[in-house]
Write a protein that holds these residues in place. Structure first.
Motif, PDB file in Angstrom:
ATOM      1  N   LEU A   1     -29.945   5.858 -48.615  1.00 24.75           N
ATOM      2  CA  LEU A   1     -28.788   6.234 -49.421  1.00 24.75           C
ATOM      3  C   LEU A   1     -27.836   7.051 -48.553  1.00 24.75           C
ATOM      4  O   LEU A   1     -28.201   8.116 -48.055  1.00 24.75           O
ATOM      5  CB  LEU A   1     -29.226   7.035 -50.645  1.00 24.75           C
ATOM      6  CG  LEU A   1     -30.317   6.369 -51.517  1.00 24.75           C
ATOM      7  CD1 LEU A   1     -30.693   7.280 -52.672  1.00 24.75           C
ATOM      8  CD2 LEU A   1     -29.844   5.013 -52.029  1.00 24.75           C
ATOM      9  N   LEU A   2     -26.641   6.544 -48.355  1.00 27.90           N
ATOM     10  CA  LEU A   2     -25.626   7.208 -47.530  1.00 27.90           C
ATOM     11  C   LEU A   2     -24.627   7.875 -48.456  1.00 27.90           C
ATOM     12  O   LEU A   2     -23.899   7.213 -49.193  1.00 27.90           O
ATOM     13  CB  LEU A   2     -24.926   6.183 -46.620  1.00 27.90           C
ATOM     14  CG  LEU A   2     -25.836   5.334 -45.718  1.00 27.90           C
ATOM     15  CD1 LEU A   2     -24.991   4.360 -44.895  1.00 27.90           C
ATOM     16  CD2 LEU A   2     -26.680   6.221 -44.810  1.00 27.90           C
ATOM     17  N   SER A   3     -24.596   9.207 -48.422  1.00 31.26           N
ATOM     18  CA  SER A   3     -23.763   9.952 -49.358  1.00 31.26           C
ATOM     19  C   SER A   3     -22.288   9.943 -48.963  1.00 31.26           C
ATOM     20  O   SER A   3     -21.948   9.983 -47.784  1.00 31.26           O
ATOM     21  CB  SER A   3     -24.261  11.402 -49.447  1.00 31.26           C
ATOM     22  OG  SER A   3     -23.493  12.136 -50.358  1.00 31.26           O
ATOM     23  N   SER A   4     -21.433   9.938 -49.959  1.00 29.81           N
ATOM     24  CA  SER A   4     -19.990   9.978 -49.714  1.00 29.81           C
ATOM     25  C   SER A   4     -19.511  11.357 -49.289  1.00 29.81           C
ATOM     26  O   SER A   4     -18.364  11.512 -48.860  1.00 29.81           O
ATOM     27  CB  SER A   4     -19.239   9.556 -50.983  1.00 29.81           C
ATOM     28  OG  SER A   4     -19.543  10.449 -52.052  1.00 29.81           O
TER      29      SER A   4
ATOM     30  N   GLY B   1     -19.289   5.305 -45.312  1.00 34.15           N
ATOM     31  CA  GLY B   1     -18.627   4.177 -45.951  1.00 34.15           C
ATOM     32  C   GLY B   1     -19.312   2.873 -45.574  1.00 34.15           C
ATOM     33  O   GLY B   1     -20.315   2.859 -44.842  1.00 34.15           O
ATOM     34  N   GLU B   2     -18.749   1.782 -46.052  1.00 36.90           N
ATOM     35  CA  GLU B   2     -19.344   0.469 -45.818  1.00 36.90           C
ATOM     36  C   GLU B   2     -19.523   0.177 -44.328  1.00 36.90           C
ATOM     37  O   GLU B   2     -20.463  -0.513 -43.932  1.00 36.90           O
ATOM     38  CB  GLU B   2     -18.468  -0.612 -46.467  1.00 36.90           C
ATOM     39  CG  GLU B   2     -18.365  -0.515 -47.981  1.00 36.90           C
ATOM     40  CD  GLU B   2     -19.691  -0.760 -48.684  1.00 36.90           C
ATOM     41  OE1 GLU B   2     -20.497  -1.554 -48.168  1.00 36.90           O
ATOM     42  OE2 GLU B   2     -19.919  -0.140 -49.748  1.00 36.90           O
ATOM     43  N   LYS B   3     -18.637   0.717 -43.501  1.00 40.22           N
ATOM     44  CA  LYS B   3     -18.707   0.439 -42.066  1.00 40.22           C
ATOM     45  C   LYS B   3     -19.970   1.000 -41.417  1.00 40.22           C
ATOM     46  O   LYS B   3     -20.327   0.604 -40.303  1.00 40.22           O
ATOM     47  CB  LYS B   3     -17.471   1.002 -41.368  1.00 40.22           C
ATOM     48  CG  LYS B   3     -17.367   2.520 -41.412  1.00 40.22           C
ATOM     49  CD  LYS B   3     -16.089   3.003 -40.738  1.00 40.22           C
ATOM     50  CE  LYS B   3     -15.979   4.520 -40.787  1.00 40.22           C
ATOM     51  NZ  LYS B   3     -14.733   5.009 -40.142  1.00 40.22           N
TER      52      LYS B   3
ATOM     53  N   ALA C   1     -34.770  -2.293 -44.992  1.00 42.42           N
ATOM     54  CA  ALA C   1     -34.344  -1.340 -46.023  1.00 42.42           C
ATOM     55  C   ALA C   1     -33.114  -1.832 -46.778  1.00 42.42           C
ATOM     56  O   ALA C   1     -32.262  -2.536 -46.222  1.00 42.42           O
ATOM     57  CB  ALA C   1     -34.035   0.017 -45.384  1.00 42.42           C
ATOM     58  N   GLN C   2     -33.042  -1.448 -48.041  1.00 43.34           N
ATOM     59  CA  GLN C   2     -31.814  -1.647 -48.799  1.00 43.34           C
ATOM     60  C   GLN C   2     -30.935  -0.424 -48.538  1.00 43.34           C
ATOM     61  O   GLN C   2     -31.381   0.714 -48.738  1.00 43.34           O
ATOM     62  CB  GLN C   2     -32.086  -1.773 -50.293  1.00 43.34           C
ATOM     63  CG  GLN C   2     -30.811  -1.966 -51.114  1.00 43.34           C
ATOM     64  CD  GLN C   2     -31.070  -2.022 -52.614  1.00 43.34           C
ATOM     65  OE1 GLN C   2     -32.172  -1.726 -53.073  1.00 43.34           O
ATOM     66  NE2 GLN C   2     -30.072  -2.397 -53.376  1.00 43.34           N
ATOM     67  N   ILE C   3     -29.705  -0.650 -48.092  1.00 41.08           N
ATOM     68  CA  ILE C   3     -28.826   0.458 -47.707  1.00 41.08           C
ATOM     69  C   ILE C   3     -27.633   0.495 -48.647  1.00 41.08           C
ATOM     70  O   ILE C   3     -26.952  -0.511 -48.845  1.00 41.08           O
ATOM     71  CB  ILE C   3     -28.374   0.307 -46.250  1.00 41.08           C
ATOM     72  CG1 ILE C   3     -29.602   0.249 -45.334  1.00 41.08           C
ATOM     73  CG2 ILE C   3     -27.472   1.478 -45.837  1.00 41.08           C
ATOM     74  CD1 ILE C   3     -29.301  -0.109 -43.910  1.00 41.08           C
ATOM     75  N   ARG C   4     -27.392   1.676 -49.227  1.00 38.15           N
ATOM     76  CA  ARG C   4     -26.316   1.796 -50.216  1.00 38.15           C
ATOM     77  C   ARG C   4     -25.485   3.051 -49.973  1.00 38.15           C
ATOM     78  O   ARG C   4     -26.016   4.087 -49.578  1.00 38.15           O
ATOM     79  CB  ARG C   4     -26.910   1.856 -51.625  1.00 38.15           C
ATOM     80  CG  ARG C   4     -27.603   0.577 -52.032  1.00 38.15           C
ATOM     81  CD  ARG C   4     -27.834   0.565 -53.532  1.00 38.15           C
ATOM     82  NE  ARG C   4     -29.117   1.149 -53.879  1.00 38.15           N
ATOM     83  CZ  ARG C   4     -29.557   1.244 -55.132  1.00 38.15           C
ATOM     84  NH1 ARG C   4     -28.802   0.850 -56.135  1.00 38.15           N
ATOM     85  NH2 ARG C   4     -30.738   1.764 -55.388  1.00 38.15           N
ATOM     86  N   ILE C   5     -24.215   2.933 -50.239  1.00 41.17           N
ATOM     87  CA  ILE C   5     -23.331   4.101 -50.280  1.00 41.17           C
ATOM     88  C   ILE C   5     -23.432   4.680 -51.683  1.00 41.17           C
ATOM     89  O   ILE C   5     -23.310   3.955 -52.677  1.00 41.17           O
ATOM     90  CB  ILE C   5     -21.870   3.708 -49.989  1.00 41.17           C
ATOM     91  CG1 ILE C   5     -21.753   2.919 -48.680  1.00 41.17           C
ATOM     92  CG2 ILE C   5     -20.993   4.961 -49.957  1.00 41.17           C
ATOM     93  CD1 ILE C   5     -22.186   3.672 -47.450  1.00 41.17           C
ATOM     94  N   VAL C   6     -23.687   5.978 -51.783  1.00 40.69           N
ATOM     95  CA  VAL C   6     -23.808   6.597 -53.104  1.00 40.69           C
ATOM     96  C   VAL C   6     -22.786   7.717 -53.263  1.00 40.69           C
ATOM     97  O   VAL C   6     -22.302   8.288 -52.287  1.00 40.69           O
ATOM     98  CB  VAL C   6     -25.232   7.144 -53.351  1.00 40.69           C
ATOM     99  CG1 VAL C   6     -26.235   6.001 -53.378  1.00 40.69           C
ATOM    100  CG2 VAL C   6     -25.617   8.177 -52.305  1.00 40.69           C
TER     101      VAL C   6
END
Length: 262
Positions: free
Chosen positions: A208-211, A217-219, A231-236
């Motif tokens: 989980l990549l925090s804002s 970001g998506e990049k 891994a599933q990688i998401r911006i949160v």
């Protein structure tokens, strides 16, 4: 105004003029809380990071950042209450302010402490009923948050270069657990630096990549996908995980949406 003597969340006794008329908030999530409690007209000072509500930095003076206060500007505002936080503010600055003004401090590492803060801020500002109702609504929203508890390993990143994650005894970690995540770095300190190799070894199911505070970001997804291909990688939304004031009204629904999308 008759002083109201209370104990803050770091166990300091504070005599607050009641009700306070000139409030400075040194914490973004607590600034939003004050406005949502209908106290916007009494908030005379905020930090440059107090972005919610949008009008906060227009109707109140900006008194620096959370870790560098403009003491001269604070003096001109003549506050009768300053609200801070142990983690977000810096000790030396708080001690300097507390020598001159009533300074009420929060100390929050889990949801229960956040709800306690909301109730106490309501009490010292003359908004007890509204704050109690808000805290009750938030508590109910989390009670109905049904998860497959600690079923999914996750790493929550708050910084890049160096990589830093949220680990045990943090508010973020508490919300992760409530959302059904098992923190892959639960064996480390609160906000540790971690290496790419450590991340590979832990191999979390989700990253989980925090804002915020770092604006992931998506990049950045590809960068982590190389390190953990499975891994599933998401911006949160970092505010939903780390703002512990009235924004918590929306956090349980947000966490529920993460679970369903996972």
């Amino acid at each position: 105004m008759v002083p109201l003597t209370v104990t803050d969340q770091i166990n300091r006794r504070v005599a607050v003029p009641f009700p306070p008329k000139r409030i400075i908030s040194l914490v973004p999530s607590q600034t939003e809380l004050l406005f949502d409690l209908g106290l916007g007209e009494r908030v005379v000072g905020v930090t440059k990071f107090c972005i919610h509500p949008a009008e906060a930095r227009k109707t109140a003076a900006v008194v620096g950042g959370t870790k560098n206060f403009d003491f001269e500007k604070i003096e001109t505002l003549k506050p009768d209450l300053i609200i801070g936080n142990k983690e977000e503010n810096y000790r030396e600055g708080i001690e300097q302010l507390a020598a001159q003004y009533p300074v009420w401090m929060s100390d929050i590492s889990n949801l229960d402490e956040a709800l306690d803060m909301i109730r106490r801020v309501g009490l010292i500002t003359g908004r007890k009923e509204k704050a109690d109702a808000l805290a009750a609504d938030i508590a109910t929203s989390f009670t109905s948050l049904e998860t497959s508890a600690t079923s999914t390993s996750a790493a929550y990143f708050i910084w890049r270069k160096p990589y830093m994650v949220a680990a045990p005894s943090t508010f973020i970690d508490d919300l992760l657990r409530r959302a059904g995540f098992q923190n892959s770095f639960a064996h480390l300190s609160r906000y540790p630096e971690v290496t790419a190799e450590q991340l590979r070894q832990m191999a979390p199911q989700q990253i989980l990549l925090s804002s915020e505070p770092y604006p992931f970001g998506e990049k950045h997804i590809a960068e982590f996908q190389v390190l953990c291909p499975s891994a599933q990688i998401r911006i949160v939304d970092g505010e939903m995980f780390s703002w512990y004031g009235s924004r918590l009204r929306h956090s349980a629904a947000y966490l529920r949406s993460l679970i369903s999308a996972g």
